[in-house]
Write a protein that holds these residues in place. Structure first.
Motif, PDB file in Angstrom:
ATOM      1  N   LYS A   1       0.739  -1.182  -0.150  1.00 19.83           N
ATOM      2  CA  LYS A   1      -0.038   0.029   0.158  1.00 19.83           C
ATOM      3  C   LYS A   1       0.700   1.188  -0.018  1.00 19.83           C
ATOM      4  O   LYS A   1       0.664   2.370  -0.556  1.00 19.83           O
ATOM      5  N   LYS A   2       1.945   1.255   0.812  1.00 22.12           N
ATOM      6  CA  LYS A   2       2.779   2.293   0.935  1.00 22.12           C
ATOM      7  C   LYS A   2       3.530   2.455  -0.388  1.00 22.12           C
ATOM      8  O   LYS A   2       3.792   3.970  -0.825  1.00 22.12           O
ATOM      9  N   ASN A   3       3.902   1.482  -0.996  1.00 21.58           N
ATOM     10  CA  ASN A   3       4.652   1.588  -2.481  1.00 21.58           C
ATOM     11  C   ASN A   3       3.611   2.275  -3.358  1.00 21.58           C
ATOM     12  O   ASN A   3       4.143   3.208  -4.117  1.00 21.58           O
ATOM     13  N   LEU A   4       2.455   1.736  -3.531  1.00 22.14           N
ATOM     14  CA  LEU A   4       1.542   2.361  -4.468  1.00 22.14           C
ATOM     15  C   LEU A   4       1.273   3.792  -4.013  1.00 22.14           C
ATOM     16  O   LEU A   4       1.440   4.882  -5.046  1.00 22.14           O
ATOM     17  N   GLU A   5       1.193   4.186  -2.865  1.00 22.62           N
ATOM     18  CA  GLU A   5       1.306   5.478  -2.536  1.00 22.62           C
ATOM     19  C   GLU A   5       2.665   6.447  -3.057  1.00 22.62           C
ATOM     20  O   GLU A   5       2.507   7.628  -3.758  1.00 22.62           O
ATOM     21  N   LYS A   6       3.780   5.776  -2.906  1.00 20.71           N
ATOM     22  CA  LYS A   6       4.870   6.331  -3.245  1.00 20.71           C
ATOM     23  C   LYS A   6       5.078   6.515  -4.978  1.00 20.71           C
ATOM     24  O   LYS A   6       5.258   7.547  -5.564  1.00 20.71           O
ATOM     25  N   ILE A   7       4.424   5.504  -5.602  1.00 20.89           N
ATOM     26  CA  ILE A   7       4.241   5.516  -6.967  1.00 20.89           C
ATOM     27  C   ILE A   7       3.485   6.581  -7.320  1.00 20.89           C
ATOM     28  O   ILE A   7       3.762   7.380  -8.383  1.00 20.89           O
ATOM     29  N   ASN A   8       2.564   6.735  -6.793  1.00 21.22           N
ATOM     30  CA  ASN A   8       1.387   8.043  -7.241  1.00 21.22           C
ATOM     31  C   ASN A   8       2.020   9.379  -6.875  1.00 21.22           C
ATOM     32  O   ASN A   8       2.034  10.193  -7.770  1.00 21.22           O
ATOM     33  N   PHE A   9       2.790   9.306  -5.636  1.00 20.65           N
ATOM     34  CA  PHE A   9       3.403  10.651  -5.527  1.00 20.65           C
ATOM     35  C   PHE A   9       4.564  10.907  -6.343  1.00 20.65           C
ATOM     36  O   PHE A   9       4.397  11.899  -6.749  1.00 20.65           O
ATOM     37  N   HIS A  10       5.325   9.978  -6.694  1.00 17.86           N
ATOM     38  CA  HIS A  10       6.248  10.198  -7.622  1.00 17.86           C
ATOM     39  C   HIS A  10       5.766  10.735  -9.155  1.00 17.86           C
ATOM     40  O   HIS A  10       6.137  11.346  -9.834  1.00 17.86           O
ATOM     41  N   GLY A  11       4.819  10.199  -9.440  1.00 21.46           N
ATOM     42  CA  GLY A  11       3.974  10.121 -10.753  1.00 21.46           C
ATOM     43  C   GLY A  11       3.520  11.537 -10.787  1.00 21.46           C
ATOM     44  O   GLY A  11       3.751  12.361 -11.818  1.00 21.46           O
ATOM     45  N   LYS A  12       2.934  11.999  -9.827  1.00 15.73           N
ATOM     46  CA  LYS A  12       2.355  13.575  -9.618  1.00 15.73           C
ATOM     47  C   LYS A  12       3.588  14.299  -9.744  1.00 15.73           C
ATOM     48  O   LYS A  12       3.629  15.526 -10.304  1.00 15.73           O
ATOM     49  N   ARG A  13       4.708  13.920  -9.125  1.00 15.92           N
ATOM     50  CA  ARG A  13       5.944  14.937  -9.077  1.00 15.92           C
ATOM     51  C   ARG A  13       6.256  15.203 -10.344  1.00 15.92           C
ATOM     52  O   ARG A  13       6.667  16.199 -11.051  1.00 15.92           O
ATOM     53  N   ALA A  14       6.431  14.097 -11.190  1.00 14.08           N
ATOM     54  CA  ALA A  14       6.794  14.082 -12.750  1.00 14.08           C
ATOM     55  C   ALA A  14       5.855  15.066 -13.411  1.00 14.08           C
ATOM     56  O   ALA A  14       6.279  15.883 -14.374  1.00 14.08           O
ATOM     57  N   ASP A  15       4.816  14.741 -13.056  1.00  9.26           N
ATOM     58  CA  ASP A  15       3.551  15.486 -13.971  1.00  9.26           C
ATOM     59  C   ASP A  15       3.685  16.998 -13.496  1.00  9.26           C
ATOM     60  O   ASP A  15       3.458  17.715 -14.778  1.00  9.26           O
ATOM     61  N   SER A  16       3.886  17.400 -12.317  1.00  4.19           N
ATOM     62  CA  SER A  16       3.838  18.840 -12.396  1.00  4.19           C
ATOM     63  C   SER A  16       5.144  19.502 -12.695  1.00  4.19           C
ATOM     64  O   SER A  16       4.901  20.731 -13.378  1.00  4.19           O
ATOM     65  N   ILE A  17       6.033  18.556 -12.953  1.00  4.34           N
ATOM     66  CA  ILE A  17       7.595  19.415 -13.319  1.00  4.34           C
ATOM     67  C   ILE A  17       7.048  19.516 -14.979  1.00  4.34           C
ATOM     68  O   ILE A  17       7.381  20.419 -15.559  1.00  4.34           O
ATOM     69  N   VAL A  18       6.538  18.542 -15.704  1.00  6.70           N
ATOM     70  CA  VAL A  18       6.301  18.528 -17.110  1.00  6.70           C
ATOM     71  C   VAL A  18       5.318  19.762 -17.355  1.00  6.70           C
ATOM     72  O   VAL A  18       5.788  20.596 -18.083  1.00  6.70           O
ATOM     73  N   LYS A  19       4.365  19.835 -16.658  1.00  9.87           N
ATOM     74  CA  LYS A  19       3.540  21.067 -16.566  1.00  9.87           C
ATOM     75  C   LYS A  19       4.171  22.419 -16.453  1.00  9.87           C
ATOM     76  O   LYS A  19       3.853  23.263 -17.071  1.00  9.87           O
ATOM     77  N   GLY A  20       4.958  22.542 -15.473  1.00 16.36           N
ATOM     78  CA  GLY A  20       5.667  23.575 -15.254  1.00 16.36           C
ATOM     79  C   GLY A  20       6.575  24.082 -16.536  1.00 16.36           C
ATOM     80  O   GLY A  20       6.880  25.108 -16.937  1.00 16.36           O
ATOM     81  N   MET A  21       7.235  22.928 -17.121  1.00 17.88           N
ATOM     82  CA  MET A  21       8.064  23.170 -18.209  1.00 17.88           C
ATOM     83  C   MET A  21       7.204  23.553 -19.211  1.00 17.88           C
ATOM     84  O   MET A  21       7.782  24.738 -20.050  1.00 17.88           O
ATOM     85  N   LEU A  22       6.045  23.216 -19.314  1.00 21.76           N
ATOM     86  CA  LEU A  22       5.090  23.639 -20.560  1.00 21.76           C
ATOM     87  C   LEU A  22       4.744  24.940 -20.452  1.00 21.76           C
ATOM     88  O   LEU A  22       4.624  25.896 -21.072  1.00 21.76           O
TER      89      LEU A  22
END
Lengths: 127, 449
Positions: B257-278
């Motif tokens: 369960k913790k791992n899934l949360e981590k995956i979700n957290f890091h996925g969102k982190r990458a997402d926000s970086i891409v959005k910031g770049m755009l």
């Protein structure tokens, strides 16, 4: 075998703990973590005798992995710990520098834990 | 008396000349010509034919009176009236004398002297009048000449005026043409400016790419690693189920369960970086939105750091943040402020890197950012312990195209654009404090409105 993992990313810790679940249960390995080079040196002051292997990230804010490596080779070389460097930038320059400063091995991110496991076992068997 | 004929000749020739009848009044001229020649005949006849003297004299009188009558009554002769008045006394006196001589010859002879005197005076009168009118006429002619002169001058000034007007029209056309050219040049400049700003944006985006790649790589690594380890954990979990060690199964489930949360957290982190770049590369999004300056500063500090380090991988710096946790969100052009911060951070890293090259290993590069709520706004302070700014160029560093970097490394637009964004677009201030070879501090003040 006590292993110190130095990385500014805290999430690296559960990864190690989970990947080496079996080894940990069998007490083959024991992990300790530091979030920076400075923290690692602080840790070594008290535990230098136990630590056999150090895994360090290169790119960290403040003291870099290379700095830490130099310090270790300077201050703790009589204990001849194994030092493996990890970097996200798998480039020549980092590799060259790490090897010059006395790294035993060089790994790139994302970490291949199976490969790492083999390497760690080799060190353990040799030691 | 021969005076009559001579007078007739004079009158006829004078009239023809004065009236310019040959040209202006050809009908009247005909009669005047006939009268002139007839007068000559009478004069000659008066000399040679003594017996016709009396008759001739009366014909002459009749002619003179007829002439005088016409001259005084017809409007064509208006201009010669004064001349007629000048001869009138002579004609009248002569006529009266002849009348008296015809009616009462002895009386005439007796008073002959008086008649002669009268004739004399009438002649004097004629000459007097003649000279006066001549003088008057001359003055009039002078006046006319003057008038003509004026007319000429007027015409010349008219010509000059017309010339000037055409010149003015030409110049106006020229100026309009130039204005149009300038307008075009200005438009071109504006487009170029927009393009330059865009290329500066792209240049800083290029600087960022490596940093962004690193920033994305990190969370991606975690996503990969956590999903791998989770897969392994599931295998182990199955083994434990078979074994019947449900305590361990539970533990593994918690980890999963913790791992899934981590995956979700890091996925969102990458997402926000891409959005910031755009966002960074987008052109002209001119809407101010509530922005967390702390988050923005932290994000761009790290982007700038990784971006800079991508160029020189051995470079390390201490990043010190001192964020005021009570900072309210303020309305700003988020990406624009991000660009300013990115620029200041990149400059700071550059300054420390330059100093590190000089000072060697004992030197520890440090870049710090501090936020603070101050009065009616927010203060952002970016400090580095780099090479500093020499006093001599402090005034110039905000100017467009001014750069100390080698050709190709800097556009020289970064700080000038930063100035525009902070001062012109947000009504804030940007100040510099620096000591050469010691430190540089940029302080931005943004009003909360």
């Amino acid at each position: 075998m006590k292993i110190l993992v130095v990385d500014d990313e805290a999430d690296i810790q559960p990864l190690f703990l989970q990947h080496f679940r079996k080894e940990l249960r069998h007490h083959d390995f024991e992990f300790d973590f530091a979030l920076s080079g400075e923290e690692a040196l602080e840790y070594l002051k008290g535990n230098s005798l136990e630590v056999v292997l150090i895994l360090s990230d290169i790119n960290m804010p403040g003291m870099s992995g290379i700095d830490l490596l130099s310090k270790i080779r300077q201050d703790y070389n009589y204990l001849s710990p194994v030092v493996m460097m990890i970097t996200a930038y798998g480039d020549e320059e980092n590799y060259k520098q790490a090897m010059e400063k006395g790294a035993d091995d060089f790994l790139t991110k994302p970490l291949d834990f199976n490969l790492l496991k083999e390497k760690l076992k080799k060190v353990m068997n040799n030691g | 008396m021969n005076f009559d004929y001579i007078l007739l000749l004079i009158v006829f020739s004078y009239l023809r000349r004065a009236l310019q009848s040959k040209i202006l009044l050809p009908k009247i001229d005909k009669y005047l010509a006939i009268g002139f020649w007839f007068s000559i005949v009478l004069l000659i006849a008066g000399f040679f034919l003594k017996f016709t003297k009396e008759i001739n004299a009366w014909i002459a009188h009749a002619m003179l009176f007829t002439l005088i009558y016409f001259c005084l009554t017809q409007k064509e002769f208006k201009s010669v009236k004064s001349f007629i008045y000048s001869i009138l006394p002579f004609v009248v006196v002569n006529f009266i004398e002849d009348c008296i001589e015809l009616i009462n010859s002895p009386f005439h002879d007796e008073w002959n002297n008086y008649f002669d005197t009268a004739i004399f005076f009438s002649i004097v009168w004629f000459f007097a009048m003649f000279f006066i009118t001549r003088k008057q006429r001359k003055e009039m002619e002078k006046e006319q000449l003057k008038a003509i002169e004026f007319e000429k001058e007027f015409q010349q000034s008219e010509i000059l005026k017309a010339k000037l007007e055409t010149q003015v029209a030409e110049r106006t056309a020229e100026i309009l043409g130039q204005k149009e050219k300038l307008q075009k040049a200005l438009d071109k400049l504006k487009t170029t400016q927009v393009q330059l700003i865009q290329s500066e944006k792209m240049a800083s985006l290029g600087e960022l790419t490596a940093g962004i790649a690193h920033e994305i790589q990190n969370p991606l690594n975690f996503v990969n690693n956590f999903s791998e380890v989770s897969s392994e954990l599931l295998d182990e979990m199955n083994e434990e189920i078979v074994k019947g060690d449900f305590e361990e199964v539970k533990n593994i489930a918690i980890d999963l369960k913790k791992n899934l949360e981590k995956i979700n957290f890091h996925g969102k982190r990458a997402d926000s970086i891409v959005k910031g770049m755009l966002q960074h590369s987008r052109i002209g999004n001119n809407v101010k939105e509530p922005t967390n300056i702390n988050k923005l500063a932290d994000e761009y500090l790290r982007l700038a750091y990784h971006g800079f380090r991508a160029k020189d991988k051995s470079f390390n710096a201490d990043l010190v943040t001192d964020f005021d946790e009570n900072l309210p969100k303020i309305n700003v052009l988020t990406q624009e402020i991000g660009r300013v911060l990115l620029n200041l951070f990149t400059n700071a890293f550059y300054a420390t890197h330059q100093k590190q090259k000089k000072s060697g290993e004992t030197y520890k590069p440090m870049v710090s950012v501090k936020t603070e709520l101050k009065g009616k706004g927010i203060e952002i302070t970016v400090k580095d312990n780099g090479i500093g700014i020499p006093e001599a160029i402090k005034d110039k560093i905000m100017q467009p195209f001014f750069t100390t970097k080698p050709t190709g490394e800097g556009t020289g637009l970064g700080l000038s654009l930063s100035y525009d964004i902070i001062v012109k677009a947000h009504g804030g201030t940007i100040t510099i404090d620096s000591r050469e070879n010691d430190y540089t501090v940029f302080t931005i003040f943004l009003p909360t409105e």
